[in-house]
Design an enzyme around this catalytic site. Sequence first.
Site, PDB file in Angstrom:
ATOM      1  N   CYS A  49     -22.639   2.534 -15.815  1.00  0.00           N
ATOM      2  CA  CYS A  49     -22.318   1.396 -16.670  1.00  0.00           C
ATOM      3  C   CYS A  49     -21.245   0.527 -16.001  1.00  0.00           C
ATOM      4  O   CYS A  49     -21.506  -0.088 -14.976  1.00  0.00           O
ATOM      5  CB  CYS A  49     -21.911   1.867 -18.066  1.00  0.00           C
ATOM      6  SG  CYS A  49     -21.964   0.554 -19.313  1.00  0.00           S
ATOM      7  N   HIS A  79     -26.741   4.569 -19.637  1.00  0.00           N
ATOM      8  CA  HIS A  79     -25.971   5.811 -19.725  1.00  0.00           C
ATOM      9  C   HIS A  79     -26.919   7.004 -19.604  1.00  0.00           C
ATOM     10  O   HIS A  79     -27.570   7.378 -20.588  1.00  0.00           O
ATOM     11  CB  HIS A  79     -25.224   5.878 -21.057  1.00  0.00           C
ATOM     12  CG  HIS A  79     -24.077   4.941 -21.148  1.00  0.00           C
ATOM     13  ND1 HIS A  79     -22.811   5.265 -20.702  1.00  0.00           N
ATOM     14  CD2 HIS A  79     -24.000   3.666 -21.606  1.00  0.00           C
ATOM     15  CE1 HIS A  79     -21.998   4.245 -20.901  1.00  0.00           C
ATOM     16  NE2 HIS A  79     -22.700   3.254 -21.439  1.00  0.00           N
ATOM     17  N   GLU A 101     -26.193  10.054 -19.518  1.00  0.00           N
ATOM     18  CA  GLU A 101     -25.718  11.136 -20.380  1.00  0.00           C
ATOM     19  C   GLU A 101     -26.129  10.935 -21.839  1.00  0.00           C
ATOM     20  O   GLU A 101     -25.995  11.857 -22.648  1.00  0.00           O
ATOM     21  CB  GLU A 101     -24.197  11.276 -20.260  1.00  0.00           C
ATOM     22  CG  GLU A 101     -23.362  10.241 -20.985  1.00  0.00           C
ATOM     23  CD  GLU A 101     -23.256   8.889 -20.283  1.00  0.00           C
ATOM     24  OE1 GLU A 101     -22.520   8.028 -20.796  1.00  0.00           O
ATOM     25  OE2 GLU A 101     -23.905   8.703 -19.230  1.00  0.00           O
TER      26      GLU A 101
END
Length: 213
Positions: free
Chosen positions: A81, A195, A197
């Site tokens: 990001c 992202h 994650e």
Amino acid sequence: MSSVSIVDYGVGNLLSVARAFQYFDASVNLVSTPEEIMSADRLVLPGVGAFEDGMKGLTTLNFIEPIKQFARSGKPFLGICLGMQMMLSRSTEFGQHEGLDLIAGEVVSVPSHGVDGQLHKIPHIGWNELVSTSEGEDWCHTILKNIPLNSSVYFVHSFMAMPSNPKKRLADTLYDGQAISAVIKDENMYGCQFHPEKSGEVGLSIIQQFLQI
């Protein structure tokens, strides 16, 4: 066991990133000194928020040169990001700001409208698909190995990376037809605008591939 070091500079969702790597039993280190950056096996630069604040955080901790030296070492590097955006030369977010200049290019605002001219929401938030680029390399030997075309990942951003060399764009996403750099790559260096994650099984697969480089 693979090991990964995550840069802790006061800007970023460190715990969720760390948990994603720990899912694969990786040894995760949150690094807060220049020396720890230089001794890392793999380095992750996360980040959320404004470009200027991110660069100020790195500068205050004397992280700029160690990160540049690490990136030049050939060891795996991943920006997430804001971390991806700071890999570029400069940003136009709320002024003109210098970046790490790991990959030549500029960070600009996401277009306020689709290709049909209709206004759309900024920031760009939500799930969007990964598509191949016309000039980027094949995914098979990258962190996108085993990722099917049009797989969805999670984005939250108002600005986007524009590498000077379009061959550095490994994958794009289309926001109402507007192409946005989703993954950039230059040799050992990767950046993800989304992202991983927070991107479910697709994101975890990308993290797993990064650990196997």
